[in-house]
Design a protein around this motif. Structure first.
Motif, PDB file in Angstrom:
ATOM      1  N   SER A   1       0.751   4.153  -2.842  1.00  0.00           N
ATOM      2  CA  SER A   1       0.419   5.556  -2.594  1.00  0.00           C
ATOM      3  C   SER A   1       1.553   6.451  -3.114  1.00  0.00           C
ATOM      4  CB  SER A   1       0.070   5.801  -1.129  1.00  0.00           C
ATOM      5  OG  SER A   1       1.193   6.113  -0.370  1.00  0.00           O
TER       6      SER A   1
ATOM      7  N   ARG B   1      -5.285  -1.136   9.679  1.00  0.00           N
ATOM      8  CA  ARG B   1      -5.510  -0.991   8.242  1.00  0.00           C
ATOM      9  C   ARG B   1      -6.743  -1.779   7.794  1.00  0.00           C
ATOM     10  NH1 ARG B   1      -2.345   1.211   4.440  1.00  0.00           N
ATOM     11  NH2 ARG B   1      -0.261   0.847   5.249  1.00  0.00           N
TER      12      ARG B   1
ATOM     13  N   LYS C   1      -7.896   3.064   5.753  1.00  0.00           N
ATOM     14  CA  LYS C   1      -7.269   2.400   4.608  1.00  0.00           C
ATOM     15  C   LYS C   1      -5.791   2.760   4.493  1.00  0.00           C
ATOM     16  CE  LYS C   1      -9.240   1.352   0.120  1.00  0.00           C
ATOM     17  NZ  LYS C   1     -10.387   1.646  -0.737  1.00  0.00           N
ATOM     18  N   THR C   2      -5.477   4.026   4.761  1.00  0.00           N
ATOM     19  CA  THR C   2      -4.082   4.477   4.638  1.00  0.00           C
ATOM     20  C   THR C   2      -3.709   5.341   5.830  1.00  0.00           C
ATOM     21  OG1 THR C   2      -4.908   6.300   3.325  1.00  0.00           O
ATOM     22  CG2 THR C   2      -3.930   4.480   2.116  1.00  0.00           C
TER      23      THR C   2
ATOM     24  N   GLN D   1      -9.270 -11.067   3.061  1.00  0.00           N
ATOM     25  CA  GLN D   1      -8.034 -11.092   3.852  1.00  0.00           C
ATOM     26  C   GLN D   1      -8.331 -11.533   5.279  1.00  0.00           C
ATOM     27  OE1 GLN D   1      -4.880 -10.658   3.037  1.00  0.00           O
ATOM     28  NE2 GLN D   1      -5.028  -9.799   0.977  1.00  0.00           N
TER      29      GLN D   1
ATOM     30  N   PRO E   1       0.824  -1.216   0.000  1.00  0.00           N
ATOM     31  CA  PRO E   1       0.000   0.000   0.000  1.00  0.00           C
ATOM     32  C   PRO E   1       0.856   1.264   0.000  1.00  0.00           C
ATOM     33  CG  PRO E   1      -0.873  -1.566   1.571  1.00  0.00           C
ATOM     34  CD  PRO E   1       0.421  -2.139   1.074  1.00  0.00           C
TER      35      PRO E   1
ATOM     36  N   TYR F   1      -7.312  -7.449  -3.909  1.00  0.00           N
ATOM     37  CA  TYR F   1      -6.366  -6.633  -3.149  1.00  0.00           C
ATOM     38  C   TYR F   1      -6.014  -5.340  -3.899  1.00  0.00           C
ATOM     39  CZ  TYR F   1      -1.992  -5.659  -0.607  1.00  0.00           C
ATOM     40  OH  TYR F   1      -0.989  -5.090   0.128  1.00  0.00           O
TER      41      TYR F   1
ATOM     42  N   PRO G   1      -9.461  -5.705   2.215  1.00  0.00           N
ATOM     43  CA  PRO G   1     -10.572  -6.258   1.435  1.00  0.00           C
ATOM     44  C   PRO G   1     -11.118  -7.536   2.089  1.00  0.00           C
ATOM     45  CG  PRO G   1      -8.479  -6.580   0.289  1.00  0.00           C
ATOM     46  CD  PRO G   1      -8.202  -5.698   1.463  1.00  0.00           C
TER      47      PRO G   1
ATOM     48  N   GLU H   1       0.453  10.962   4.679  1.00  0.00           N
ATOM     49  CA  GLU H   1       0.962  10.322   3.470  1.00  0.00           C
ATOM     50  C   GLU H   1       2.397  10.806   3.241  1.00  0.00           C
ATOM     51  OE1 GLU H   1      -0.204   7.875   1.786  1.00  0.00           O
ATOM     52  OE2 GLU H   1      -1.986   7.734   3.011  1.00  0.00           O
ATOM     53  N   PRO H   2       3.103  10.214   2.271  1.00  0.00           N
ATOM     54  CA  PRO H   2       4.485  10.611   2.021  1.00  0.00           C
ATOM     55  C   PRO H   2       4.690  12.128   1.991  1.00  0.00           C
ATOM     56  CG  PRO H   2       3.877   8.816   0.587  1.00  0.00           C
ATOM     57  CD  PRO H   2       2.669   9.129   1.411  1.00  0.00           C
TER      58      PRO H   2
ATOM     59  N   TYR I   1      -8.809  -2.881  -4.213  1.00  0.00           N
ATOM     60  CA  TYR I   1      -9.091  -2.251  -2.932  1.00  0.00           C
ATOM     61  C   TYR I   1      -8.114  -1.116  -2.625  1.00  0.00           C
ATOM     62  CZ  TYR I   1     -10.555  -1.887   1.925  1.00  0.00           C
ATOM     63  OH  TYR I   1     -11.042  -1.435   3.127  1.00  0.00           O
ATOM     64  N   PHE I   2      -6.831  -1.381  -2.871  1.00  0.00           N
ATOM     65  CA  PHE I   2      -5.815  -0.417  -2.446  1.00  0.00           C
ATOM     66  C   PHE I   2      -5.346   0.568  -3.495  1.00  0.00           C
ATOM     67  CE2 PHE I   2      -4.972  -3.318   1.143  1.00  0.00           C
ATOM     68  CZ  PHE I   2      -5.166  -2.379   2.138  1.00  0.00           C
TER      69      PHE I   2
END
Ligand SMILES: [Cu+2]
Lengths: 202, 163
Positions: A85, B41, B149-150, B47, A81, A122, B44, B154-155, A125-126
């Protein structure tokens, strides 16, 4: 035999190179942060695998578009992930016109767990980018891993996961003719990856 | 005169209230282990595992460590570390995560993290999950983790917030 030796030589050269230049400090000089494309000799090239829709995938069918390839596994809840990103950031920076398509390929090194269906779920989703998951038999995967100088190892036990995979984190840049032009490091900034993609369209 | 009396009458209780407030406030800050930014996290549907992240600050003069984690939503929780070495990524279980005196342990993508195996239900985005954290000094904390989700940050290439 010569082929094998050249691979070993290549590997040792990149290993030494890797040690010398790490960690890469952020570039201050303008223009210094553009990847220098290299000749990887026998590395890279065409292969055939199964995509996440269950269809046959051939790299040679991608002629005319630029391709990014990375190896991973969907059981890893973290690195993949993160890479996706990062690539989203890269593509947002570039804002490429339609006539400059970039295809991202995610090759699993864990075909035992990564069926096409698993990868599809997968990735859908991501990913916020256009990425195609590729899997195959262990032999098919091993051939591509070898071809691209990637590596992985299975680590069994010590975890409820059953096994974990250690794997290389290179991001490969393939040009419109199917030739390997650059290997990005895990630590490379999105700006640097974006600069590489921009350069390949020039 | 009346105002003065009132002032005097009010002064004592308000002093008591302020003192009480300070006391309560200081009690609250007494816990030398501060847990922030806990999240899990979202994954889907098919998992059976996921990862968890949090920050643990140790404001005490004693070293401490996270030694085990439990949650009702998973069969097993492991502590893992992610190591990037010679362009290889290794994810491996660790028996403890040190939190030295005065320092903060960061469990975040690309580093230390929790792995939740055998999920009993699929955590949906914006749900929250309780984690029981066991420390080396025999103490225990409960942390509320949100499902996302994330990572929130972020970066670093994201444009700076307009604040
Ligand atoms: Cu892990």
């Amino acid at each position: 035999m010569i082929h094998f030796r050249s691979i070993m030589l290549m590997l040792s050269v990149t290993f030494i190179g890797g040690c010398a230049s790490e960690p890469s400090a952020p570039a201050i000089v303008p223009g210094a942060d553009i990847p220098k494309f290299q000749d990887y000799g026998d590395f890279g090239g065409d292969f055939q695998l199964t995509d996440h829709n269950g269809e046959v995938f051939r790299l040679e069918d991608q002629r005319g578009s630029v391709t990014l390839i990375f190896f991973g596994y969907t059981f890893c809840p973290d690195a993949c992930p993160t890479l996706m990103s990062k690539l989203t950031t890269v593509f947002n920076m570039l804002d490429l016109p339609e006539e400059h398509p970039v295809k991202t390929l995610y090759i699993t090194i864990d075909p035992e767990r990564d069926s096409p269906e698993q990868m599809k779920e997968y990735l859908q989703y991501f990913s916020t980018i256009d990425v195609l998951g590729l899997t195959g038999t262990e032999d098919e995967i091993d051939d591509v891993v070898m071809q691209y100088g990637a590596s992985y190892e299975k680590v069994e036990g010590g975890t409820a996961a059953g096994y974990l995979m250690n794997h290389s984190t290179w991001l490969y840049l393939i040009d419109q003719q199917g030739k390997l032009r650059y290997r990005f490091r895990h630590a490379d900034e999105p700006e640097f990856v974006a600069a590489g993609l921009k350069k390949i369209f020039e | 005169m009346i105002a003065n009396t009132m002032y005097k009458a009010l002064r004592l209780p308000s002093l008591v209230i302020i003192t009480l407030f300070l006391f309560v406030a200081s009690c609250r800050n007494q816990d030398p282990i501060q847990i922030t930014d806990a999240w899990i996290r979202a994954m889907p549907p098919s998992q059976t595992m996921t990862a968890g992240f949090l920050r643990i600050e140790n404001t005490s003069p004693q070293d401490n460590a996270l030694v085990a984690v439990e949650t009702a939503m998973a069969d097993t929780v492991e502590m893992h570390e992610m190591v990037y070495e010679n362009e290889m990524m290794k994810m491996q279980p660790v028996p403890r995560i040190a939190i030295p005196a005065g320092q903060t342990a960061q469990l975040k993508p690309g580093g230390y993290h929790l792995m939740l195996f055998g999920l009993k239900s699929q955590p949906a985005e914006n749900d929250s999950v309780f984690l029981t954290l066991y420390f080396e000094d025999q103490s225990t904390r409960i942390a509320k983790a949100f499902v996302r989700k994330t990572a929130q940050q972020e970066p670093k290439t994201q444009p700076a917030a307009t604040e």
